[in-house]
Enzyme design. Structure first.
Site, PDB file in Angstrom:
ATOM      1  N   ASP A   4     -68.062 -41.113  11.322  1.00 53.63           N
ATOM      2  CA  ASP A   4     -67.444 -40.286  11.168  1.00 53.63           C
ATOM      3  C   ASP A   4     -66.517 -39.297  11.056  1.00 53.63           C
ATOM      4  O   ASP A   4     -65.765 -39.928  10.180  1.00 53.63           O
ATOM      5  CB  ASP A   4     -67.774 -39.300  12.845  1.00 53.63           C
ATOM      6  CG  ASP A   4     -68.414 -37.790  12.509  1.00 53.63           C
ATOM      7  OD1 ASP A   4     -69.087 -37.630  12.132  1.00 53.63           O
ATOM      8  OD2 ASP A   4     -68.446 -37.564  13.632  1.00 53.63           O
ATOM      9  N   GLY A  49     -67.698 -34.622   6.124  1.00 46.18           N
ATOM     10  CA  GLY A  49     -67.540 -33.650   5.924  1.00 46.18           C
ATOM     11  C   GLY A  49     -65.959 -32.431   6.326  1.00 46.18           C
ATOM     12  O   GLY A  49     -66.112 -32.001   5.831  1.00 46.18           O
ATOM     13  N   ARG A  50     -66.195 -33.091   7.263  1.00 47.25           N
ATOM     14  CA  ARG A  50     -64.523 -32.345   8.152  1.00 47.25           C
ATOM     15  C   ARG A  50     -63.139 -32.911   6.546  1.00 47.25           C
ATOM     16  O   ARG A  50     -62.258 -31.869   6.001  1.00 47.25           O
ATOM     17  CB  ARG A  50     -64.098 -32.257   9.554  1.00 47.25           C
ATOM     18  CG  ARG A  50     -65.524 -31.750   9.729  1.00 47.25           C
ATOM     19  CD  ARG A  50     -64.651 -32.196  11.789  1.00 47.25           C
ATOM     20  NE  ARG A  50     -65.392 -33.075  11.975  1.00 47.25           N
ATOM     21  CZ  ARG A  50     -65.677 -34.225  12.927  1.00 47.25           C
ATOM     22  NH1 ARG A  50     -64.883 -33.814  13.662  1.00 47.25           N
ATOM     23  NH2 ARG A  50     -66.289 -34.904  12.681  1.00 47.25           N
ATOM     24  N   TRP A  51     -63.746 -34.059   6.095  1.00 43.30           N
ATOM     25  CA  TRP A  51     -62.203 -34.275   6.024  1.00 43.30           C
ATOM     26  C   TRP A  51     -62.150 -33.898   4.192  1.00 43.30           C
ATOM     27  O   TRP A  51     -61.627 -33.185   3.922  1.00 43.30           O
ATOM     28  CB  TRP A  51     -62.934 -35.746   5.522  1.00 43.30           C
ATOM     29  CG  TRP A  51     -61.473 -36.582   4.849  1.00 43.30           C
ATOM     30  CD1 TRP A  51     -60.249 -37.233   4.654  1.00 43.30           C
ATOM     31  CD2 TRP A  51     -62.349 -36.688   2.690  1.00 43.30           C
ATOM     32  NE1 TRP A  51     -59.626 -38.316   3.610  1.00 43.30           N
ATOM     33  CE2 TRP A  51     -61.153 -37.354   2.502  1.00 43.30           C
ATOM     34  CE3 TRP A  51     -62.553 -36.545   2.401  1.00 43.30           C
ATOM     35  CZ2 TRP A  51     -60.500 -38.510   1.647  1.00 43.30           C
ATOM     36  CZ3 TRP A  51     -63.021 -36.903   0.785  1.00 43.30           C
ATOM     37  CH2 TRP A  51     -61.970 -37.386   0.614  1.00 43.30           C
ATOM     38  N   SER A  92     -77.830 -40.736  11.313  1.00 41.93           N
ATOM     39  CA  SER A  92     -79.243 -41.355  12.764  1.00 41.93           C
ATOM     40  C   SER A  92     -80.591 -39.739  12.861  1.00 41.93           C
ATOM     41  O   SER A  92     -80.696 -39.775  11.960  1.00 41.93           O
ATOM     42  CB  SER A  92     -78.103 -40.126  14.185  1.00 41.93           C
ATOM     43  OG  SER A  92     -78.232 -38.707  14.060  1.00 41.93           O
ATOM     44  N   ASN A 122     -79.791 -37.062  12.378  1.00 42.33           N
ATOM     45  CA  ASN A 122     -79.321 -36.328  10.814  1.00 42.33           C
ATOM     46  C   ASN A 122     -80.132 -35.323  10.080  1.00 42.33           C
ATOM     47  O   ASN A 122     -79.962 -34.402   9.318  1.00 42.33           O
ATOM     48  CB  ASN A 122     -78.445 -37.704  10.339  1.00 42.33           C
ATOM     49  CG  ASN A 122     -77.598 -37.604  11.025  1.00 42.33           C
ATOM     50  OD1 ASN A 122     -76.735 -38.493  10.534  1.00 42.33           O
ATOM     51  ND2 ASN A 122     -76.490 -37.120  11.584  1.00 42.33           N
ATOM     52  N   TRP A 123     -81.524 -35.855  10.641  1.00 44.51           N
ATOM     53  CA  TRP A 123     -82.407 -34.592   9.482  1.00 44.51           C
ATOM     54  C   TRP A 123     -82.102 -33.457   9.794  1.00 44.51           C
ATOM     55  O   TRP A 123     -82.995 -32.297   9.266  1.00 44.51           O
ATOM     56  CB  TRP A 123     -83.833 -35.000   9.879  1.00 44.51           C
ATOM     57  CG  TRP A 123     -84.110 -36.401   9.982  1.00 44.51           C
ATOM     58  CD1 TRP A 123     -83.892 -37.831  11.370  1.00 44.51           C
ATOM     59  CD2 TRP A 123     -84.071 -37.240   8.518  1.00 44.51           C
ATOM     60  NE1 TRP A 123     -84.768 -39.020   9.879  1.00 44.51           N
ATOM     61  CE2 TRP A 123     -84.414 -38.446   8.851  1.00 44.51           C
ATOM     62  CE3 TRP A 123     -84.852 -37.014   7.330  1.00 44.51           C
ATOM     63  CZ2 TRP A 123     -84.597 -39.470   7.758  1.00 44.51           C
ATOM     64  CZ3 TRP A 123     -84.450 -38.115   6.376  1.00 44.51           C
ATOM     65  CH2 TRP A 123     -85.112 -39.554   6.383  1.00 44.51           C
ATOM     66  N   ARG A 152     -65.041 -44.904  16.870  1.00 47.21           N
ATOM     67  CA  ARG A 152     -65.169 -43.794  16.470  1.00 47.21           C
ATOM     68  C   ARG A 152     -63.186 -42.872  15.470  1.00 47.21           C
ATOM     69  O   ARG A 152     -63.258 -42.476  16.579  1.00 47.21           O
ATOM     70  CB  ARG A 152     -65.360 -43.107  17.169  1.00 47.21           C
ATOM     71  CG  ARG A 152     -66.049 -42.102  17.197  1.00 47.21           C
ATOM     72  CD  ARG A 152     -67.373 -40.901  17.568  1.00 47.21           C
ATOM     73  NE  ARG A 152     -67.404 -39.971  17.002  1.00 47.21           N
ATOM     74  CZ  ARG A 152     -69.055 -39.073  17.055  1.00 47.21           C
ATOM     75  NH1 ARG A 152     -69.765 -39.687  17.897  1.00 47.21           N
ATOM     76  NH2 ARG A 152     -69.963 -38.462  16.520  1.00 47.21           N
ATOM     77  N   ARG A 193     -67.656 -39.283  21.794  1.00 46.26           N
ATOM     78  CA  ARG A 193     -69.318 -39.400  22.247  1.00 46.26           C
ATOM     79  C   ARG A 193     -69.492 -40.448  21.389  1.00 46.26           C
ATOM     80  O   ARG A 193     -69.052 -41.021  20.244  1.00 46.26           O
ATOM     81  CB  ARG A 193     -69.693 -37.991  21.868  1.00 46.26           C
ATOM     82  CG  ARG A 193     -69.926 -36.806  20.767  1.00 46.26           C
ATOM     83  CD  ARG A 193     -70.484 -36.359  20.840  1.00 46.26           C
ATOM     84  NE  ARG A 193     -70.484 -35.606  19.277  1.00 46.26           N
ATOM     85  CZ  ARG A 193     -69.634 -34.529  19.066  1.00 46.26           C
ATOM     86  NH1 ARG A 193     -68.562 -33.880  19.999  1.00 46.26           N
ATOM     87  NH2 ARG A 193     -69.545 -34.249  17.851  1.00 46.26           N
ATOM     88  N   SER A 212     -72.566 -40.371  20.094  1.00 50.98           N
ATOM     89  CA  SER A 212     -74.098 -39.404  19.121  1.00 50.98           C
ATOM     90  C   SER A 212     -74.994 -40.582  19.404  1.00 50.98           C
ATOM     91  O   SER A 212     -75.250 -40.945  18.056  1.00 50.98           O
ATOM     92  CB  SER A 212     -73.188 -39.214  18.362  1.00 50.98           C
ATOM     93  OG  SER A 212     -72.344 -38.466  18.433  1.00 50.98           O
TER      94      SER A 212
HETATM   95  C1  IPE Z   1     -73.131 -39.771  14.255  1.00 47.23           C
HETATM   96  O1  IPE Z   1     -72.312 -38.965  14.304  1.00 47.23           O
HETATM   97  C2  IPE Z   1     -73.163 -40.662  13.005  1.00 47.23           C
HETATM   98  C3  IPE Z   1     -73.447 -40.378  11.772  1.00 47.23           C
HETATM   99  C4  IPE Z   1     -72.399 -41.077  12.046  1.00 47.23           C
HETATM  100  C5  IPE Z   1     -73.970 -41.549  11.211  1.00 47.23           C
HETATM  101  P1  IPE Z   1     -72.776 -37.166  14.153  1.00 47.23           P
HETATM  102  O2  IPE Z   1     -71.852 -36.204  13.026  1.00 47.23           O
HETATM  103  O3  IPE Z   1     -74.103 -36.933  13.740  1.00 47.23           O
HETATM  104  O4  IPE Z   1     -72.191 -36.648  15.553  1.00 47.23           O
HETATM  105  P2  IPE Z   1     -72.125 -35.658  16.078  1.00 47.23           P
HETATM  106  O5  IPE Z   1     -73.695 -34.454  15.643  1.00 47.23           O
HETATM  107  O6  IPE Z   1     -71.112 -35.887  15.972  1.00 47.23           O
HETATM  108  O7  IPE Z   1     -71.870 -35.908  17.374  1.00 47.23           O
HETATM  109  C1  IPE Z   2     -70.688 -38.725   8.795  1.00 46.39           C
HETATM  110  O1  IPE Z   2     -69.446 -37.460   8.815  1.00 46.39           O
HETATM  111  C2  IPE Z   2     -72.023 -39.542   8.397  1.00 46.39           C
HETATM  112  C3  IPE Z   2     -73.540 -39.412   8.973  1.00 46.39           C
HETATM  113  C4  IPE Z   2     -73.710 -38.289   9.747  1.00 46.39           C
HETATM  114  C5  IPE Z   2     -73.858 -39.095   7.602  1.00 46.39           C
HETATM  115  P1  IPE Z   2     -70.121 -36.172   9.331  1.00 46.39           P
HETATM  116  O2  IPE Z   2     -70.898 -35.874   7.961  1.00 46.39           O
HETATM  117  O3  IPE Z   2     -71.204 -35.933  10.014  1.00 46.39           O
HETATM  118  O4  IPE Z   2     -68.977 -35.287   9.071  1.00 46.39           O
HETATM  119  P2  IPE Z   2     -68.623 -34.642   9.987  1.00 46.39           P
HETATM  120  O5  IPE Z   2     -68.670 -34.535  11.122  1.00 46.39           O
HETATM  121  O6  IPE Z   2     -69.458 -32.982   9.581  1.00 46.39           O
HETATM  122  O7  IPE Z   2     -66.870 -34.559   9.615  1.00 46.39           O
HETATM  123 MG    MG Z   3     -69.951 -35.814  12.426  1.00 50.94          MG
END
Ligand code: IPE
Ligand code: IPE
Ligand code: MG
Length: 264
Positions: A41, A44-46, A86, A89-90, A209, A215, A217
């Site tokens: 995880d 995106g934030r990175w 996950s 994630n959809w 994590r 969490r 998730s």
């Molecule tokens: C968990 O991360 C799922 C994966 C890393 C694939 P998420 O970014 O989807 O989880 P939440 O929404 O922060 O709980």
């Molecule tokens: C994990 O990184 C990758 C997937 C859930 C597919 P994120 O995309 O959740 O990144 P953040 O949590 O938004 O930074």
């Molecule tokens: Mg995430």
């Protein structure tokens, strides 16, 4: 300017190698976890922090995965489970989902030779039939190509949810009862285990994590019953060999009681 930048980079890399060596020396190779699970995880934030699109973070996340798989193979870890996508994630924008699916195809196609060379066996976890056709094809290819491998089992959680996994297990068990192949009284923890994607595998000893979130998730809800957690604020794309070694060293200092008592 450029030479100074390059010089600094080389200096950092040399420093990292030194630290890695130091950590590696401290590691007890007889006390490594059999099974490591990772929630990859923070991509995106990175990227956002760098003023880049989220897709840039996902690409960098794949590089981090490559390094971690490599180190796990070197260490002789028997099972590695990574959370890649996950069931929740959809909910993300279509573009990001498409990008993630394309990245999955690219990763599998690019890495398959190396994975085979390292005797890694890919075991997808999740509802693969709901993935786009190209992703399904790549997953099927990866399973086929690696099915005879006897080294590390690499569980890749794709369209995976811990609750969905339990629901499918309950359904399949129910069907067997309905057909008279199984008695209600015979349903126990082993039977449930055998209907999960991790059937026949030991539970994860260590869950990592990154990203600073605390969490689960919806990851491995059943399997994590007595797993040791290691959390870090490092974002997944920055997670490297040193982080994994730190997690392993910390794990080796834990006292696992499984509800019992430890006598010295
Ligand atoms: C968990 O991360 C799922 C994966 C890393 C694939 P998420 O970014 O989807 O989880 P939440 O929404 O922060 O709980
Ligand atoms: C994990 O990184 C990758 C997937 C859930 C597919 P994120 O995309 O959740 O990144 P953040 O949590 O938004 O930074
Ligand atoms: Mg995430």
């Amino acid at each position: 300017m450029f030479t100074r930048l390059l010089g600094n980079r080389l200096k950092n890399a040399a420093g990292d190698k030194k630290e890695e060596k130091k950590l590696m020396k401290q590691l007890d190779m007889n006390m490594l976890p059999e099974h490591i699970a990772i929630i990859m995880d923070g991509n995106g934030r990175w990227a956002t922090k760098k003023g880049m699109p989220r897709s840039f973070g996902h690409r960098a996340g794949v590089n981090a995965l490559r390094e971690v798989v490599k180190l796990c193979v070197e260490l002789g870890i028997k099972y590695l489970t990574v959370y890649a996508f996950s069931t929740e994630n959809w909910k993300r924008p279509r573009d990001e989902i498409n990008m993630l699916m394309e990245l999955l195809v690219e990763y599998l196609n690019k890495e398959i030779e190396e994975l085979c060379a390292n005797n890694v066996k890919i075991n997808p976890m999740g509802i693969i039939s709901e993935l786009p056709p190209q992703a399904q094809e790549a997953v099927t290819m990866a399973v086929q190509r690696t099915k005879g491998n006897t080294g590390m089992v690499f569980n890749v959680a794709l369209n995976y949810g811990g609750r969905a996994e339990l629901v499918q297990a309950v359904r399949r068990i129910g069907e067997k009862i309905q057909r008279g192949e199984l008695q209600v009284e015979d349903v126990d923890e082993t039977v449930v285990n055998n209907h999960l994607y991790t059937a026949g595998q030991p539970d994860p000893d260590l869950l990592i994590r990154p990203s600073g979130d605390y969490r689960i998730s919806n990851f491995l809800l059943w399997q994590l019953a007595y797993t040791e957690f290691w959390l870090t604020s490092t974002m997944w794309p920055d997670f490297g060999r040193i982080d994994l070694l730190k997690a392993l060293l910390d794990f080796q200092g834990r006292e696992r009681r499984f509800g019992g008592l430890v006598h010295n």
